[in-house]
Scaffold this motif. Structure first.
Motif, PDB file in Angstrom:
ATOM      1  N   SER A 215      31.197  20.639  63.808  1.00 52.68           N
ATOM      2  CA  SER A 215      32.346  21.229  63.134  1.00 52.68           C
ATOM      3  C   SER A 215      31.924  21.662  61.736  1.00 52.68           C
ATOM      4  N   TYR A 216      32.664  22.618  61.205  1.00 55.31           N
ATOM      5  CA  TYR A 216      32.381  23.178  59.893  1.00 55.31           C
ATOM      6  C   TYR A 216      33.664  23.125  59.078  1.00 55.31           C
ATOM      7  N   ASP A 217      33.577  22.614  57.859  1.00 61.82           N
ATOM      8  CA  ASP A 217      34.711  22.585  56.949  1.00 61.82           C
ATOM      9  C   ASP A 217      34.413  23.524  55.791  1.00 61.82           C
ATOM     10  N   VAL A 218      35.320  24.485  55.590  1.00 52.83           N
ATOM     11  CA  VAL A 218      35.175  25.438  54.492  1.00 52.83           C
ATOM     12  C   VAL A 218      36.266  25.128  53.474  1.00 52.83           C
ATOM     13  N   TYR A 219      35.849  24.839  52.248  1.00 50.74           N
ATOM     14  CA  TYR A 219      36.761  24.490  51.163  1.00 50.74           C
ATOM     15  C   TYR A 219      36.818  25.664  50.193  1.00 50.74           C
ATOM     16  N   PHE A 220      38.028  26.107  49.882  1.00 48.48           N
ATOM     17  CA  PHE A 220      38.215  27.206  48.943  1.00 48.48           C
ATOM     18  C   PHE A 220      38.636  26.649  47.586  1.00 48.48           C
ATOM     19  N   THR A 221      38.402  27.423  46.540  1.00 44.53           N
ATOM     20  CA  THR A 221      38.693  26.947  45.183  1.00 44.53           C
ATOM     21  C   THR A 221      40.186  26.769  44.926  1.00 44.53           C
ATOM     22  N   ASP A 222      41.050  27.388  45.717  1.00 45.62           N
ATOM     23  CA  ASP A 222      42.494  27.230  45.515  1.00 45.62           C
ATOM     24  C   ASP A 222      43.060  25.999  46.218  1.00 45.62           C
ATOM     25  N   GLY A 223      42.198  25.208  46.897  1.00 45.55           N
ATOM     26  CA  GLY A 223      42.650  23.995  47.566  1.00 45.55           C
ATOM     27  C   GLY A 223      42.788  24.121  49.073  1.00 45.55           C
ATOM     28  N   LEU A 224      42.650  25.322  49.614  1.00 43.15           N
ATOM     29  CA  LEU A 224      42.722  25.531  51.063  1.00 43.15           C
ATOM     30  C   LEU A 224      41.452  25.000  51.727  1.00 43.15           C
ATOM     31  N   LYS A 225      41.637  24.321  52.852  1.00 41.19           N
ATOM     32  CA  LYS A 225      40.508  23.837  53.644  1.00 41.19           C
ATOM     33  C   LYS A 225      40.736  24.291  55.082  1.00 41.19           C
ATOM     34  N   ILE A 226      39.697  24.841  55.703  1.00 43.35           N
ATOM     35  CA  ILE A 226      39.774  25.248  57.100  1.00 43.35           C
ATOM     36  C   ILE A 226      38.644  24.576  57.861  1.00 43.35           C
ATOM     37  N   GLU A 227      39.012  23.937  58.969  1.00 41.93           N
ATOM     38  CA  GLU A 227      38.019  23.288  59.830  1.00 41.93           C
ATOM     39  C   GLU A 227      37.824  24.151  61.068  1.00 41.93           C
TER      40      GLU A 227
ATOM     41  N   ASN B  70      35.561  24.680  64.810  1.00 44.64           N
ATOM     42  CA  ASN B  70      34.737  23.995  65.811  1.00 44.64           C
ATOM     43  C   ASN B  70      33.402  24.726  65.949  1.00 44.64           C
ATOM     44  N   GLY B  71      32.543  24.252  66.820  1.00 42.87           N
ATOM     45  CA  GLY B  71      31.221  24.828  67.002  1.00 42.87           C
ATOM     46  C   GLY B  71      31.237  26.259  67.521  1.00 42.87           C
ATOM     47  N   LYS B  72      32.345  26.665  68.153  1.00 40.14           N
ATOM     48  CA  LYS B  72      32.477  28.033  68.655  1.00 40.14           C
ATOM     49  C   LYS B  72      32.960  28.996  67.571  1.00 40.14           C
ATOM     50  N   GLY B  73      33.290  28.439  66.416  1.00 46.76           N
ATOM     51  CA  GLY B  73      33.765  29.282  65.315  1.00 46.76           C
ATOM     52  C   GLY B  73      35.258  29.502  65.313  1.00 46.76           C
ATOM     53  N   GLU B  74      36.014  28.728  66.093  1.00 44.60           N
ATOM     54  CA  GLU B  74      37.470  28.848  66.134  1.00 44.60           C
ATOM     55  C   GLU B  74      38.080  27.855  65.147  1.00 44.60           C
ATOM     56  N   TRP B  75      39.085  28.291  64.405  1.00 46.55           N
ATOM     57  CA  TRP B  75      39.700  27.352  63.473  1.00 46.55           C
ATOM     58  C   TRP B  75      40.527  26.347  64.263  1.00 46.55           C
ATOM     59  N   GLU B  76      40.457  25.100  63.823  1.00 46.72           N
ATOM     60  CA  GLU B  76      41.211  24.022  64.466  1.00 46.72           C
ATOM     61  C   GLU B  76      42.213  23.383  63.524  1.00 46.72           C
ATOM     62  N   GLU B  77      41.966  23.513  62.239  1.00 46.06           N
ATOM     63  CA  GLU B  77      42.869  22.906  61.267  1.00 46.06           C
ATOM     64  C   GLU B  77      42.827  23.689  59.969  1.00 46.06           C
ATOM     65  N   MET B  78      44.004  23.866  59.367  1.00 47.95           N
ATOM     66  CA  MET B  78      44.126  24.438  58.030  1.00 47.95           C
ATOM     67  C   MET B  78      45.004  23.504  57.236  1.00 47.95           C
ATOM     68  N   SER B  79      44.573  23.209  56.024  1.00 47.71           N
ATOM     69  CA  SER B  79      45.393  22.367  55.156  1.00 47.71           C
ATOM     70  C   SER B  79      45.180  22.795  53.717  1.00 47.71           C
TER      71      SER B  79
ATOM     72  N   THR C 183      48.252  24.806  47.557  1.00 53.07           N
ATOM     73  CA  THR C 183      49.002  25.984  47.991  1.00 53.07           C
ATOM     74  C   THR C 183      49.631  25.691  49.350  1.00 53.07           C
ATOM     75  N   THR C 184      50.084  26.729  50.011  1.00 55.69           N
ATOM     76  CA  THR C 184      50.631  26.574  51.357  1.00 55.69           C
ATOM     77  C   THR C 184      49.790  27.375  52.334  1.00 55.69           C
ATOM     78  N   ILE C 185      49.946  27.059  53.602  1.00 52.20           N
ATOM     79  CA  ILE C 185      49.221  27.763  54.658  1.00 52.20           C
ATOM     80  C   ILE C 185      49.887  29.118  54.880  1.00 52.20           C
ATOM     81  N   PRO C 186      49.110  30.193  55.005  1.00 52.08           N
ATOM     82  CA  PRO C 186      49.727  31.487  55.311  1.00 52.08           C
ATOM     83  C   PRO C 186      50.516  31.415  56.628  1.00 52.08           C
ATOM     84  N   VAL C 187      51.746  31.899  56.582  1.00 50.43           N
ATOM     85  CA  VAL C 187      52.657  31.801  57.728  1.00 50.43           C
ATOM     86  C   VAL C 187      52.111  32.543  58.947  1.00 50.43           C
TER      87      VAL C 187
END
Length: 144
Positions: A60-72, A74-83, A87-91
């Motif tokens: 798995s890969y976790d990408v952390y952005f400077t505004d506080g957004l984190k996206i996880e 999976n190995g296939k490159g599909e997002w599994e979690e956003m937190s 800020t808030t998650i884009p609707v």
């Protein structure tokens, strides 16, 4: 009894080791689908850091952005979690049936987190409610 204790300690050590495998990587080391997703969906955001967890079953890969957004991802490159902490998650990443349920029951709230699972979705709202939906988008649980 000693065998059970030894087994327990061994399992605990494996679990601890599995959780401690996050290692920092560069943007270039991400799978192509992850880079494409980030470029298309978040072109204006700056990346703070990226970690890779080789895991026992899947990477798995976790990408952390400077505004506080984190996206996880999976190995296939599909997002599994956003937190997000700040800020808030884009609707646009919230499935329509979930948005409809939330808007009808809790108007004027935003999303702090969304997780995709095999069995459905979990979302956390800005009013601190955690909602669980099954794969057919039926609301199954509310936790406060």
């Amino acid at each position: 009894m000693k065998k059970i204790a030894t087994l327990f300690l061994t399992l605990a050590a494996v679990a601890f080791t599995a959780c401690a495998n996050d290692k920092p990587i560069s943007y270039e080391q991400l799978p192509s689908p992850v880079k494409t997703f980030i470029t298309a969906e978040f072109p204006a955001l700056s990346i703070s850091h990226i970690t890779m967890d080789p895991g026992l079953v899947d990477t798995s890969y976790d990408v952390y952005f400077t505004d506080g957004l984190k996206i996880e991802f999976n190995g296939k490159g599909e997002w599994e979690e956003m937190s997000s902490k700040n800020t808030t998650i884009p609707v646009k990443f919230i499935p329509e049936p979930i948005k409809s349920t939330v808007e009808s029951r809790w108007p004027n709230v935003d999303y702090r987190k969304i997780e995709k699972h095999r069995f459905g979705y979990e979302v956390e709202l800005t009013n601190r409610l955690e909602l669980k939906f099954d794969k057919n988008f039926n609301l199954k649980e509310i936790d406060d």
